[in-house]
Design an enzyme around this catalytic site. Structure first.
Site: not given
Length: 365
Positions: A23, A25, A57, A100, A182, A230, A301, A324
């Site tokens: 997920p 944003c 999210a 999510q 969060y 998660r 990564l 990413r």
């Protein structure tokens, strides 16, 4: 035979391969409502050939958004807006979809990342953040208001209501966001949770909210939907949340019927020191998989096909998540399948892009 491209079951849901789109944003919603951006963004990722696409999210109440641009699923309007996107994606892709569900807690009411600055004030479209304790994330964040037990109960109910809406929309997997600093993570960590009631102090008390949210969501969903969590396996801060506490939480979640753990780290404290390198979070996933025996997703990564294959083939994790890396290369699974001698599901409209050197790469979605 490539292990990365073998199927796996998350509870009742079968994924065609072990590649998960994490997920991410987009900060592109309007009053919590999905926009055309989400349809285009998720649509292209749905053609990637991944085994599972998890939507960013998604706040369970307006105050649970990270920024005014965050996606939400708390009323009929936000549900209908997201329905437009989900229906478009499902029309052209058979890829399983997850969402999510989240609450930003003390990291709420912040500007979008490409316009950095201090917390967005109520006068400028922001709101009052909430947290387990009245401790801000950093000097740029607003002072959060400590939650009463009545508000905690209402937030648990909001998670359950949003899960019911997600089920109605046709999502196959519900992921509970208890990572990255969060709200649920804030309750877990002794750095951010200084409460003296049944939601603070001992590990059992600090885990309570996450376990109650999981139970509330599992209760309202049918058996054919998978529910995972998660987590941040470590705060990367001394005397914070750590792997040993994560293992205890994962054992408790497994007892409640959790279908998988998505293992990330960090995000709770500005004092964190993370040793970034390829596979830097994989040891957390490996330990949880070995000691808890629950399907695990490793993330962070992971960029090369051979790297992802090794993680799966050596049993370090059951799945790998890309974030990413798949934004940079939305067809990463195509290239991974070519490199590993596997097949991947691709819409017929794209079949003619198959290189001559890798015949048999594409199968029908």
């Amino acid at each position: 035979m490539s292990q990365l491209f073998t199927p796996i079951k998350l509870g009742p849901v079968v994924l065609p391969n072990r590649i998960v789109i994490a997920p991410m944003c987009q900060y592109s919603a309007v009053d919590g409502k999905a926009t055309e951006w989400h349809t285009i963004h998720l649509g292209q990722l749905a053609f990637s050939g991944s085994g599972l696409l998890i939507v960013e999210a998604t706040a369970v109440e307006p105050e649970g958004r990270i920024s005014p641009g965050d996606l939400g699923l708390w009323n009929d309007e936000t549900e209908q807006a997201l329905a437009t996107t989900v229906q478009a994606v499902k029309k052209y892709s058979a890829m399983p979809l997850g969402i999510q569900l989240a609450h930003a807690g003390r990291k709420a009411s912040m500007p979008v990342p490409w316009q950095p600055g201090p917390a967005v004030t109520p006068e400028n479209g922001g709101w009052q953040p909430v947290a387990p304790s009245a401790i801000p994330f950093d000097k740029h964040s607003a002072q959060p208001k400590a939650l009463t037990q009545e508000r905690i109960a209402s937030i648990i109910a909001s998670f359950a209501h949003s899960a019911k809406r997600a089920d109605k929309l046709g999502f196959d997997v519900i992921e509970i966001h208890a990572a990255h600093g969060y709200l649920l993570h804030e309750f877990l960590s002794p750095i951010s949770n200084h409460r003296e009631d049944e939601y603070g102090g001992s590990l059992e008390n600090r885990m309570r909210l996450t376990l109650e949210v999981f139970s509330a969501i599992r209760k309202v969903l049918p058996e054919n939907k998978a529910v995972g969590v998660r987590i941040s396996a470590s705060d990367w801060v001394e005397n914070g949340w750590d792997l040993q506490q994560s293992l205890t939480l994962c054992h408790k979640l497994k007892e409640l019927g959790c279908d998988y753990i998505h293992v990330s780290s960090g995000g709770l404290s500005a004092q964190q020191h993370i040793p970034l390198s390829p596979n830097y979070q994989v040891p957390f996933a490996r330990k949880i998989k070995a000691e808890v025996g629950m399907p695990t997703i490793a993330v962070g990564l992971i960029t090369e096909p051979e790297q992802a294959e090794a993680i799966i083939a050596t049993g370090e994790a059951d799945m790998v998540a890309l974030a990413r890396g798949i934004l940079y290369n939305p067809h990463w699974p195509w290239h991974a399948a070519a490199a590993l001698g596997a097949q991947v599901s691709v819409p017929k409209q794209y079949w003619r892009s198959q290189p001559h050197r890798v015949k048999g790469l594409f199968t029908e979605d």
